[in-house]
Each structure stands twice: as C-alpha cells, then as structure tokens.
Scaffold this active site. Structure first.
Site, short mmCIF file in Angstrom:
data_model
loop_
_atom_site.label_atom_id
_atom_site.label_comp_id
_atom_site.label_asym_id
_atom_site.label_seq_id
_atom_site.Cartn_x
_atom_site.Cartn_y
_atom_site.Cartn_z
N THR A 323 0.89 -1.24 -0.11
CA THR A 323 -0.01 -0.08 -0.03
C THR A 323 1.08 1.25 -0.13
OG1 THR A 323 -1.82 -1.14 1.18
CG2 THR A 323 -1.66 1.15 1.19
N PHE A 325 0.96 5.21 1.01
CA PHE A 325 0.33 6.17 1.62
C PHE A 325 0.92 7.63 1.35
CE2 PHE A 325 0.40 2.22 4.03
CZ PHE A 325 -0.90 2.36 4.66
#
Ligand code: PEP
Ligand code: MN
Length: 731
Positions: A323, A325
């Site tokens: 992921t 960010f």
C-alpha cells in the site's frame, strides 16, 4: 550424486564465506569482523550447538546476541551514511545513485547465496536499508531538525496505517504522537483544525487499486502532499481459538482487506465477508466477541496484540501486496533539489481533441517521467473526468517550475498537490549483461558482430503484420521483472531440462546465478516423445521452481503445454514457454496471447521462419506483444546432431521482425560438447540471448541427459561468452 555435488558446493561456499565477509566489513573495523566470525560459528555447526545446549533459553540468548549484533552493524552503517551525506552536502551530487544501489544489491545477494541465505530475503532487507539511508541523507540536506510531530491516521491501534505512519516519521528522524481516527475524513478534519501536524492516508494498493475517498479529500480540501510511504501488507486470518476454517461463519475486515483476499474468501463459501471500519478494529471486535466462528483479516501484529490465534498466514491474492500512503500537511514544504522527488497534481483538460496528449507532451518534452495517471469522474459533470497525475520532478527545480507553468496554460484546471521525496518508484529495469572479461581469456576481437541489419523497405508478409519489422522499426524490448530482453542486452536463461527435486533446482539456480545467468529455466510439464518417459513434476514442480527463483532473485521460465494451464501458470511464472511441439497449437497461442506475461515461443521442429513468425502473430494479435522467439534447431536429413541449429534464422528474424530472438543450443545440437561453440556463435550472430540446459549431475538427468551441461561446463561457457562481441557491442 546430485546431493553430493550440492553438499560439496555448500562446503566450498562456506570456506569462501569469511574471505567474502571480511573485506566487506574491514572498513567498519576489526571488532565487527570478530563479531561476525563469532556469530557465524554456531549455525555452521548447528548439530553440535544443540547437543551442548539442550536448554532452549541458552539458544535464545545466542539469538538475542546475534540480533543486537545486527542492530549494532546497522548503527555503524548509519554512521558511514552520515559521513557520506556530509561530503555530498558540499557538492551538487544527487543523493540517489541507481547504479550504485544496483551494485550494492547484487553484492549482498551474492554473499547471501554463498552463505545459503535466501537472496530475496536479503534483497528485501537491503532495499529497506538503502531507502532508509536515502531518507537519512535527504533529512540532512533539508536540515530537518528532528523533534516531535502529531500524526493522524485512520483506524485503531496496530492498523497498517499506524505502522506506515510510524515508518515515515522514524525515517525522518522524528518522534511522534499518533492518533487513530475512525474515518479518512475525520483524520483530514483533525489536520485542517490544527489538532495534528500530519495525516498519513492510504492512496493506492498494488492489488486492489486506488482509494477513491482519499482522492476525493485531496480534491476538496487545501492540503499538501509532503511525503509518501510504502508498506508491505501481510494479511493473516485470525480468531479466538484454533478452529478449522470450515467452521467459520463470518470474516471481518476493512473493505480493502476483504478485496485483497477475495480469492481466499471464495474458498470459504460458508463464511460471510463483513466490512469493518479497519483491520485492527476488526481484530479487536473478534477478540471482544469471543465467538470462535468469527475471524478477522489483518496484520499478524494486530492479531497478537489482541491475543488472537492466526489460522492462516499470507492470505492476500497477490504475494507482493503493497500500500502506498501519502503524507498530508496543511502547507507545502520546499524540498532540496538534490533529493529525488515526485510531484502530484490534479488536472482537468480543455474540451478539445487531443487535450490530454498535449498536457502529457509538456511533461515528456521537458524530460519529466510520469509515474502515475489516474482518471476519476468530475463530480456533478457526468462523463467528464479529472486526472490525478504523478511525475518525477520537484517544483523547487526551475525546470519543473517551467513545465508546471506550461501545463497551466495547456490545461483547463490544475491543482498542484505537492512535491515530496519519492519512495514508491518502480525499480529500473536493466538489460542483461555478461560478467566482465577474465584476464587470460582471449577475446575474439577480430569477430565482427552482425546485427542491427538494414531493413529492406516495404517488404511485408501476408501471414503476419503486427510482428513484421515493417510495422515497427524499433526493436521490441520485453521486460521480465527488472530485466530487459532484446535491444542491446544479452540474456542467459539457464537451468535443468526438468525440475526434479528441491535440491536439484536450488543448487542449479544458485550456481547459474553466480555465473551470470539472468533467468532460471526448468520444465515441469514435459512434452516427451514416449508416454513412458518422465513426464515432469507438474504443479508441485512449479512450486519448487518458483521457490528457487525467489530465493536466488531470478525470474523463471517454464513450458505451458495446455490451454487450461495458462491462467494458473501465469500467476507465478515470469515467462511462459510454448514448446517446439506446440508452436502451431493455435488455441494455446491465443490463450497465452490473452495474459499479461512474456511468452517464449520456440520454433517448431519442422517449421519455416514464416510459419514461426505467423505463430507469434497469433499471440500478439490477442493483445500480448511480449513475445521472445527462440531458435532451437529444426529437422533435417542430418543425423550427427539431434537437430540442425539454424543460426541463419537469427539474422533472418532480426531482419523480418522487431521481436527479440534467443537461441537454444542444447536442443539445437543435443550433445553437450557442441553446446558452448554454438552458444558463442549465436552471440556473434546477433542473438539477444541463450537458453541453456544445466544439471548438477547431467548423466543422471531424468530428461535430456546428453545435452545438459555440468556446472563446470556452464562456468566455462559463460567465461568465454563474455569475450565474444555481440550485437550490442557493435559500434
Ligand atoms: C525444453 O525446452 O525443455 C523443450 C522441451 O524444448 P523444445 O520445445 O524446443 O523441444
Ligand atoms: Mn529439454
């Protein structure tokens, strides 16, 4: 025999071990070398250690000592990095040097392989260390003072977002007070209200894609992106007790967690996926409910924090699940121009034909490479779109500032979200290279490379059009992981004809990698002439091949024999091989044309070059342009060799098609003593690489024993190969 060779290799690697480690650490001082020597002793004689120290506490103590030794070494490394940063501060050098990074990674992977440690583990660790060093240097250049920041994230304690926020602030040398908010909007609200200094929010996941709500927040509010962070997501399934998966009635997680494990959840039809506001909160709820039929998906750390039992590790559909960010602040912060940066912006194009293209041309024309382009609906304007765009550049750099100005006049609307130090960059691919020439090996300087031929204009085939050179003047370069096949590079794919055992494939992978191979080959479904011959180890063999590839950091190529194998194989194999016997299996060609995986297409036993290129056209016409051709010998009246290796096919194919072409002298000759000379000849003829069969004990190979090279023969082949000019060397 295979085992004996593998064992003796290991011993050889061991004896080289200290010799290799010592020079590496010498600069760090003799104390470090001593520490390493001490620490490496016990695992070398694991048996005797466990005999002497029956007590597990003793062993754990040794482990603790090793661990603190590792931390001390990291501290020393960081001291050296600081010294380097000081030197760089005086000059204008960029702080990130891709070539140097690549060399560092290659060096530590080689040491790992020698020591029998997983190269991919070592690569992951060092990528983190290097990225931390870059952050450390960036911090010094930007003269960041340290101190404490208040950071908002979405979710409960132990959420992935919290871990990413922690990683980010630690990388900046800051301390932090982290607060979890229930929603993304609430986290942004806290930032706008001045309750926190930064908000760390997920923007995209490599499996599930973009997070719409965060894009919406960026559009709606005056926020600046001041940084980015990546986090490897490791989902597990946890419950209050060690229950069978079939007894679960519900699985709780954040919608992203459920989406990233969709395939796993399909295998539990009785368990209803239930969304929860975040993964760590789902773990907490499962613990509080105490119901053994309810489980949660989240990190193993969150499971442990709530006293849950992990029922299954690594359940995400894709193994490499990351992921990204974004770190948001209320105001932009200028970043030193020597730090590699990304700039993010939102763009609406003018209502003109080619409007997006004109905007992109501003970037490419000014040498800015785009890393992401995402289109999102424009709220309240049906069928109109906004573009979210990231490119490599820093608004503090006059060149980038000028490009942004130009973009402002080309677009209808622009909102610059910020320029910030880049973390999530695709690793740069490299062409296959051969090891340096060894002194004493005589270079065949007189040999002129024949390649990059003039293309006769206008010659077009009726059998194919997309693979025709006339359709594309530039060579097609196929990207396999971080490796480029085609163009000026030279790629060696090596390994056994068939994967036979874990020991066999692992020993071969290590050896060929250490001697310059770029790709690991190994058949698991074998097209054998006789149905009574060894047919390959099937899917189980594929697991062994993939594990050996991961361990050594080599991409893998293996043969796919049937239409219904394609999808499954494409999930894990890096290159799908279509064998000579299947060159005109048109259904199979169409099927590999539908997946996003490079295809190695061998020439049929009795196929003309035109038929071969027409077969490639079947693949390309389905949409998959990533075809590598492989000449592997054809049937002729000649019986002195297994096949007649048609090296003229290399020059003909390079003239008629833009696809890369490699040569397989193993099947091309069928006899190991002929393999090396034909390999050298293939390189001189302008081939883009080789496919070579190598086995730890060739005479015992379960298939193609006569043509498989021993390790030593492969090493000699590679040494000499480096002395032969290839097409990439032609001036
Ligand atoms: C192989 O590469 O193991 C193989 C079977 O090759 P071919 O299809 O060229 O015979
Ligand atoms: Mn073979």
């Amino acid at each position: 025999m295979a085992r004996r060779i593998a064992a003796s290799l290991r011993v050889a690697a061991m004896s080289e071990r200290l010799a290799q480690v010592a020079p590496m650490t010498a600069a760090a001082g003799p104390a470090v070398v001593e520490t390493l020597v001490e620490r490496t002793q016990p695992d070398r004689e694991a048996g005797s250690v466990s005999e002497q120290q029956q007590d597990i506490t003793g062993l754990r103590q040794s482990l603790d000592e090793v661990d603190s030794g590792i931390v001390r070494l990291i501290a020393r490394r960081s001291g050296i990095i600081a010294a380097i940063a000081e030197v760089k501060e005086q000059g204008s050098a960029l702080i990130q040097d891709a070539d140097r990074e690549r060399r560092v990674l290659a060096g530590v992977e080689a040491v790992a392989t020698d020591l029998g440690v997983s190269a991919s583990l070592v690569r992951r660790i060092f990528r983190e260390l290097i990225s931390d060093s870059v952050a450390q240097q960036a911090r010094m250049l930007n003269e960041e003072a340290g101190g404490r920041v208040r950071v908002a994230f979405q979710g409960a304690a132990h959420a992935y977002s919290e871990a990413a926020a922690q990683k980010y602030i630690a990388g900046r040398g800051l301390g932090g007070d982290l607060t979890g908010y229930r929603t993304f909007r609430a986290a942004v609200g806290a930032l706008l209200a001045g309750d926190v200094d930064l908000a760390v929010l997920p923007i995209e996941n490599t499996t599930a894609g973009s997070i719409n709500e965060v894009y919406a927040l960026l559009r709606e509010h005056e926020l600046s992106i001041v940084g980015e962070e990546t986090w490897k997501v490791n989902h597990c399934l946890a419950a209050v007790a060690d229950v069978p998966l079939s007894s679960l009635s519900r699985v709780l997680s954040h919608p992203q967690g459920l989406e990233q494990c969709a395939q796993f959840l399909q295998s539990l039809p009785q368990a209803v996926p239930t969304t929860y506001f975040d993964t760590a909160g789902a773990m907490r709820a499962v613990a509080a409910a105490g119901d053994p039929t309810v489980a949660a998906i989240g990190s193993p750390e969150a499971a442990a924090a709530h006293g849950l039992v992990v029922l299954r590790h690594n359940i995400a559909d894709a193994e490499d699940n990351y992921t990204r960010f974004v770190v948001l602040a209320a105001a932009a912060a200028a970043v030193d121009v020597r730090i590699p940066c990304k700039t993010s912006l939102i763009l609406a194009t003018r209502h003109e034909e080619g409007a997006l293209l004109r905007c992109l041309e501003v970037l490419s024309g000014s040498g800015h490479s785009m890393t992401k382009l995402e289109s999102r609906p424009r709220p309240g304007r049906p069928w109109e779109y906004l573009f979210f765009l990231d490119f490599e550049g820093n608004a503090a750099d006059p060149r980038t500032a000028a490009a942004l100005d130009e973009l402002r006049s080309a677009a209808l609307y622009i909102k610059v979200l910020g320029s910030y130090p880049a973390k999530a960059l695709r690793h740069r691919a490299r062409p296959g290279e051969l090891p340096d020439r060894q002194p004493g090996e005589s270079p065949v300087d007189a040999l002129e490379a024949v390649a990059a031929v003039e293309v006769p204009a206008g010659r077009r085939s009726r059998q194919y059009k997309l693979v025709d050179r006339a359709a594309r003047q530039a060579d097609t370069i196929v990207r396999v992981g971080d490796l480029l096949v085609g163009g000026d590079g030279f790629v060696v794919m090596a390994g056994p004809c068939s994967v036979e055992s874990a020991e066999q494939i692992t020993a071969t992978a290590r050896f060929v990698r250490d001697h310059g191979a770029h790709v690991l080959r190994g058949g698991v479904f074998k097209p054998r002439t006789s149905p009574y011959a060894f047919q390959g180890r099937g899917w189980e063999g594929l697991d062994l091949l993939v594990a050996a590839g991961r361990e050594t950091g080599l991409p893998v190529v293996t043969e796919v024999m049937a239409v219904d194998q394609v999808q499954r194989m494409a999930k894990v194999a890096d290159i799908l091989q279509v064998g000579a016997r299947n060159m005109q299996n048109f259904d199979l060609l169409r099927e590999v044309g539908k997946v996003d995986r490079p295809v190695l297409l061998k020439r049929g036993l009795s196929s003309t070059i035109e038929e071969w290129l027409a077969a490639a056209e079947y693949v390309v016409a389905q949409g998959n342009q990533q075809v590598i051709l492989c000449e592997r010998g054809i049937r002729t009246f000649e019986s002195a060799t297994r096949n007649t290796l048609d090296l003229s096919a290399v020059v003909v194919v390079r003239e008629r098609s833009h696809l890369p072409v490699i040569v397989d002298p193993s099947h091309g000759t069928g006899l190991r003593r002929y393999v090396a000379p034909m390999a050298w000849a293939a390189r001189a003829a302008g081939a883009h690489g080789l496919l070579i069969e190598v086995h730890p004990s060739p005479e015992e190979a379960l298939s193609d024993a006569e043509q498989s090279l021993s390790f030593e023969e492969f090493a000699v082949l590679m040494r000499r190969l480096a002395t032969i000019p290839g097409s990439g060397d032609a001036a």
